[in-house]
Design an enzyme around this catalytic site. Structure first.
Site: not given
Length: 712
Positions: A411, A606, A610
């Protein structure tokens, strides 16, 4: 169906066949969904359903199979934690002098009557006192019509001892030395094994030692010193310079620098003041703090880390199933081979004495201790070492998956970047930033915080807003001074039918080409300006990507940002595969697409959004400084928030799995080679005893090499 887990301590296990029997006894009980038993930790984790049996029912079932269980208790600070090691040592120091004396007598003067009776007198306490744990264990198995390692040892040594007792009166050759020295070697092996296993389980003890033992609690204006176990949520705690924070909480008075290296790995202390959260076991450096406790006991961050490590060490790797299946039928097969060996030699030579040594050697050489310890010992040390390095790995199955990863998808925001958006450009009239900040005031998004911080830095007054509404992945809408303001992606403005001036579109494109993230601001159905924010790439991101490539792993980045911004960040990090403009709900779909191409995919993230992608991935890696949802959905947690932990996790997984394969290769190969040698009569039972003891110690010692992982 609701499910909960029950942790148990198991007593009486000696090898892999014991593990199979205890698991079977637990799984056969109604209401038990699953049971995992770990030989190395001597613990069981039982998954219970709604109609779960009581502990007494479970215990009765396990006792009926010849073992015992107790409710699990933390033994890290228990004074009896090394009691088992001391018990084996006492038997070792008695057995070895007696056994060596018997062996010397057998070599120099066994023809003399006094020497024969002396050998009998010295071998008897070795057989029945020093070797009592093996005899007792074998007797339990006989009563339950089962067999394990103790059965093989008891059969082998008692055969040699009983034959020698008969030979004592018939003036035949004695084998008291074989029985005594075999037991001495096996006791030495058990002692070294228990000592090594204690070293292997040190990770949890060291984590627990990080915590404070006492706390200065302020109650009714009076400060009292209490055990940390007596602290309650809501208590006020005074922490002086040089003291550890006893629990997690929020500072309500004072300011200080706090050393959080035990949690984050960051050696530079962090300045903390009123309203800041603090974590138990971190160190207060230079000021006195008054802290309101928020979490105590098992709810603290340190306790949760210990829990994750403990669970990881109790979980099995799929490769262990093969060893367990073999161990489950191994002992009966070995007894059959020993009987066949004795019969073969007796019929071939016509001499009972000639059949004793080969049969005893088969029984002793084949004890499956090494097989049962091969996998759990490596997992215990590997996951423990990972915890010391700030990488929490959820067990053996995760280790196996981690070593097979083809693609790692990062990410962007908060993972590859620091997640601290900064407002760098404002295009449009003077009202653009105040109106945008007002609309974003109700959002927790990093860009919203950047807009508010940017307005504050420019000393702008932000008007009040109402009717706030977030549009997932696109932006926000709110009413500001009677005007409906939209702040977000271009797609949101197009959905609202807003007019976009050409000059503003060109400015937005220029900013995006520079790697900045652009958010549009519109009201009265017309785009009025754009905000450009930038996120700083983590300092270790580029090195991490490079290290992963050297490991042969493809690296990709996924983000909701526009293509130009995403490509710019990807280029800075050295990433070629960039998945841009992906909405939060579509991240999991992108992972599925990669998996459909036959790739084994890991996702590093995080944030809350996600969570689905982490759960969908073959391996989910969460940055420990992120949200609880992401951490809960992950297989590996990087508690220090350092991307280098991704490389550590992959390398440690590969090293641990390689150690497991080495251990199993040794355990299986050892039996495949030496059982035929013993049956052929070319392996002395004394050497067999030494080899068996060495095999168990070797797999644990090989596993202990993982403690040096990452050290230079």
């Amino acid at each position: 169906m609701a499910q909960r887990e029950l942790a148990l301590d198991v007593q009486g296990m000696t090898c892999g066949s014991c593990v199979m029997r205890v698991e079977k006894a637990l799984r056969n009980q109604r209401g038990v969904m699953d049971a995992r038993v770990n030989l190395a930790t001597e613990e069981a984790v039982v998954a219970l359903g709604d109609d779960a049996p009581s502990f007494e029912v479970l215990r009765a079932a396990v006792q009926n199979s010849g073992y015992d269980i107790a409710l699990h208790r933390d033994r890290s600070h228990d004074e009896t934690a090394h009691a088992e090691e001391r018990r084996w040592f006492r038997r070792v120091i008695v057995a070895w002098p007696l056994a060596l004396t018997v062996m010397i007598l057998s070599m120099v003067s066994m023809e003399a009557t006094w020497a024969r009776w002396t050998a009998f007198a010295l071998a008897t306490p070795v057989q029945f006192w020093a070797g009592w744990p093996f005899l007792k264990g074998a007797a339990k198995r006989v009563r339950k019509l089962s067999a394990n390692m103790d059965t093989l040892i008891a059969l082998g040594t008692l055969t040699a001892y009983t034959y020698s007792l008969w030979a004592l009166f018939t003036n035949a050759v004695l084998y008291f030395d074989s029985a005594a020295v075999i037991i001495a070697f096996l006791l030495l092996g058990k002692y070294l094994e228990s000592r090594a296993r204690g070293r292997a389980s040190e990770a949890i003890a060291r984590l627990l030692e990080l915590g404070a033992k006492e706390a200065h609690v302020v109650r009714d204006g009076v400060e009292v010193l209490l055990s940390v176990d007596e602290v309650e949520v809501g208590d006020l705690i005074r922490v002086r310079p040089g003291e550890k924070l006893p629990t997690d909480g929020v500072i309500v008075g004072g300011a200080s620098a706090v050393d959080e290296s035990m949690l984050t790995g960051e050696s530079v202390p962090i300045e903390k003041g009123v309203g800041d959260e603090v974590t138990g076991a971190t160190l207060n450096i230079d000021g006195t703090l008054l802290v309101r406790t928020a979490r105590v006991g098992k709810d603290t961050a340190l306790a949760q880390i210990v829990k994750l490590v403990s669970e990881a060490q109790s979980n099995k790797a799929p490769i262990q199933r093969l060893a367990d299946r073999v161990a489950g039928v191994f002992v009966p097969i070995v007894i059959g081979i020993a009987l066949f060996t004795a019969l073969f030699w007796m019929l071939g030579s016509g001499d009972v004495r000639a059949s004793v040594l080969p049969a005893v050697a088969v029984l002793i050489i084949a004890c499956p201790c090494a097989m049962g310890l091969a996998t759990p010992a490596a997992i215990m040390v590997g996951t423990g070492r990972g915890a010391q390095m700030g990488v929490l790995i959820r067990g053996g199955e995760v280790l196996e998956r981690a070593r097979r990863i083809d693609v790692i998808v990062f990410d962007k925001t908060g993972t590859l970047t620091e997640g601290r958006m900064r407002l760098v450009d404002v295009v449009g009239g003077d009202e653009v930033l105040p109106f945008a900040a007002a609309a974003e005031a109700g959002s927790e998004h990093p860009i919203a915080r950047a807009a508010l911080a940017g307005a504050a830095d420019r000393s702008m007054s932000v008007p009040d807003a109402s009717k706030f509404r977030a549009v997932a992945g696109l932006g926000v809408r709110a009413e500001v001074e009677g005007v409906r303001v939209t702040v977000g992606r271009r797609r949101l403005l197009e959905r609202d039918g807003c007019d976009i001036p050409v000059w503003l579109d060109e400015e937005a494109a220029r900013l995006e080409e520079g790697g900045k993230t652009v958010f549009w601001v519109a009201w009265d159905e017309k785009a009025r300006g754009v905000l450009a924010v930038a996120d700083v790439l983590r300092s270790e991101a580029k090195d991490t990507v490079g290290a992963l490539r050297q490991l042969g792993i493809e690296v990709a980045m996924i983000t909701g940002d526009n293509r130009a911004t995403a490509d710019a960040v990807g280029a800075q990090a050295g990433i070629d595969t960039v998945l841009a403009e992906v909405l939060p709900g579509d991240k999991a779909a992108e992972v599925r697409r990669l998996q459909s191409e036959g790739k084994v995919v890991a996702v590093v993230g995080d944030g809350i959004n996600d969570g689905p992608a982490l759960a969908q991935a073959d391996l989910g890696i969460a940055i420990g400084t992120g949200s609880d949802v992401a951490i809960e959905a992950s297989d590996i947690t990087l508690i220090r928030g350092d991307l280098g932990g991704v490389v550590t996790a992959i390398e440690l997984s590969r090293r641990t799995f390689r150690t497991i394969v080495q251990n199993l290769g040794w355990a299986f190969g050892y039996n495949v080679v030496l059982i035929p040698a013993a049956a052929a009569g070319v392996l002395n039972p004394i050497i067999a005893g030494a080899a068996m003891a060495f095999s168990s110690v070797s797999v644990v010692t090989n596993s202990l090499r993982l403690r040096r992982f990452g050290r230079r």
